[in-house]
Motif scaffolding. Sequence first.
Motif, mmCIF file in Angstrom:
data_model
loop_
_atom_site.group_PDB
_atom_site.id
_atom_site.type_symbol
_atom_site.label_atom_id
_atom_site.label_comp_id
_atom_site.label_asym_id
_atom_site.label_seq_id
_atom_site.Cartn_x
_atom_site.Cartn_y
_atom_site.Cartn_z
ATOM 1 N N THR A 101 33.866 -12.962 74.316
ATOM 2 C CA THR A 101 33.875 -11.717 73.554
ATOM 3 C C THR A 101 34.683 -10.672 74.298
ATOM 4 O O THR A 101 34.497 -10.472 75.499
ATOM 5 C CB THR A 101 32.447 -11.206 73.337
ATOM 6 N N LEU A 148 44.757 -5.776 65.644
ATOM 7 C CA LEU A 148 43.670 -6.502 66.307
ATOM 8 C C LEU A 148 43.148 -7.626 65.418
ATOM 9 O O LEU A 148 42.747 -8.685 65.920
ATOM 10 C CB LEU A 148 42.547 -5.540 66.669
ATOM 11 N N SER A 149 43.144 -7.392 64.122
ATOM 12 C CA SER A 149 42.725 -8.447 63.202
ATOM 13 C C SER A 149 43.661 -9.650 63.309
ATOM 14 O O SER A 149 43.215 -10.811 63.356
ATOM 15 C CB SER A 149 42.711 -7.912 61.768
ATOM 16 N N ARG A 200 43.016 -11.538 66.572
ATOM 17 C CA ARG A 200 41.846 -12.408 66.521
ATOM 18 C C ARG A 200 42.141 -13.685 65.734
ATOM 19 O O ARG A 200 41.693 -14.772 66.105
ATOM 20 C CB ARG A 200 40.653 -11.667 65.898
ATOM 21 N N ARG A 201 42.893 -13.562 64.654
ATOM 22 C CA ARG A 201 43.256 -14.754 63.894
ATOM 23 C C ARG A 201 44.108 -15.708 64.720
ATOM 24 O O ARG A 201 44.020 -16.932 64.574
ATOM 25 C CB ARG A 201 43.996 -14.374 62.605
ATOM 26 N N HIS A 253 43.731 -16.158 67.815
ATOM 27 C CA HIS A 253 42.850 -16.731 68.843
ATOM 28 C C HIS A 253 41.454 -16.881 68.239
ATOM 29 O O HIS A 253 40.536 -16.114 68.549
ATOM 30 C CB HIS A 253 42.816 -15.825 70.076
ATOM 31 N N LEU A 286 38.064 -16.511 70.085
ATOM 32 C CA LEU A 286 37.758 -15.228 70.720
ATOM 33 C C LEU A 286 37.054 -14.319 69.728
ATOM 34 O O LEU A 286 37.472 -14.195 68.575
ATOM 35 C CB LEU A 286 39.056 -14.564 71.194
ATOM 36 N N HIS A 287 35.981 -13.663 70.179
ATOM 37 C CA HIS A 287 35.266 -12.689 69.361
ATOM 38 C C HIS A 287 35.671 -11.289 69.812
ATOM 39 O O HIS A 287 35.740 -11.010 71.011
ATOM 40 C CB HIS A 287 33.749 -12.859 69.502
ATOM 41 N N LEU A 288 35.929 -10.416 68.841
ATOM 42 C CA LEU A 288 36.307 -9.033 69.135
ATOM 43 C C LEU A 288 35.200 -8.080 68.694
ATOM 44 O O LEU A 288 34.647 -8.229 67.597
ATOM 45 C CB LEU A 288 37.598 -8.656 68.415
ATOM 46 N N ALA A 291 42.469 -12.855 78.282
ATOM 47 C CA ALA A 291 42.347 -12.187 76.987
ATOM 48 C C ALA A 291 42.895 -10.765 77.049
ATOM 49 O O ALA A 291 43.607 -10.312 76.146
ATOM 50 C CB ALA A 291 40.892 -12.176 76.532
ATOM 51 N N LEU A 301 46.177 -9.470 75.071
ATOM 52 C CA LEU A 301 46.023 -8.336 74.151
ATOM 53 C C LEU A 301 47.017 -7.237 74.500
ATOM 54 O O LEU A 301 47.638 -6.637 73.609
ATOM 55 C CB LEU A 301 44.600 -7.797 74.210
#
Length: 302
Positions: free
Chosen positions: A93, A111-112, A115-116, A118, A121-123, A278, A282
């Motif tokens: 996370t 950010l969306s 996340r897609r 990866h 991975l939880h955001l 991560a 990012l």
Amino acid sequence: MLRLADLELFVRSSVLGSFTAAALEAGLLPGQVAAAIKRLERDLDVRLFARTTRSLRLTAEGERYLPTAVTALETLRQGHEDLHGNPGTLRGTLQVSAPSDLGRNMLLPWLSAFRRAHPALHLRFLLSDQIADLNRDPVDVAIRYGRNQDANYIALPLADWNRRVLVASPAYLNRHGRPQTPDALQQHACLLYMQYGRVYDKWQLGNRTVQVRGPLVSDDADVIRRLAILGEGIVYKSWLDVSNDLASGELEIVLPDLAGEPTPVTLVCPHRKQLTPAVGQLHLWLRERFEALRRSCTNLPD
């Protein structure tokens, strides 16, 4: 011997400010959390919390120990992830804090998409115009405006070319006229927002700093931007916050020959040990998008 579960309950209790809240989150009884903290205090031979019937706060020793506890838990989590699964896969996370306007209107789609890219991975995305305390709040990294003032933090540049600009809607300017000098702002409705716990009412334009006033104040800078679009007054905002509104014609730059205050965007984390894969990916992801935006726009501030 320190227990990992006790360390986790210490960190969560410090963040939530309550043994009861930490117990509810962990599915335990408050007495079990209190017992875990007592064990940890006994093992460390210090008192970590000052407790009363109405409040719970860290002692000076607790404040000093909290960053160590957070780092230890993150190191163990990262080690577990390295042992299981593809080392190149981002897991776990990542908790990211950002200003309200920038977060909602620019960072959210970026950010969306991150996340897609990866999916393991939880955001957790936290929006606020208050500055997150990276040692106490449930945040791994913060995206911030302005230059980093804390030498204890690591600040990675995202958009060091950004500035504030003075803007208003065409409807407002048609009704009230266009100010020709910084002093003329005192005759206009200036829309104000909170910054660092106080009203941001000293605006830098060129080599002048003008104190302004207005009928509308909010603790949410996005609300003030929306009020400017509705024609309620003039606002002094980061160019990034209003770039889409300038491109659509909903807002116009006022006093364009006077440069606004430099307002770089940075990604901040507590120290280099928390520059996880991560966080590193990012940072690169966001920096590429800020740079692409800079290259594509023709209305950048000078």
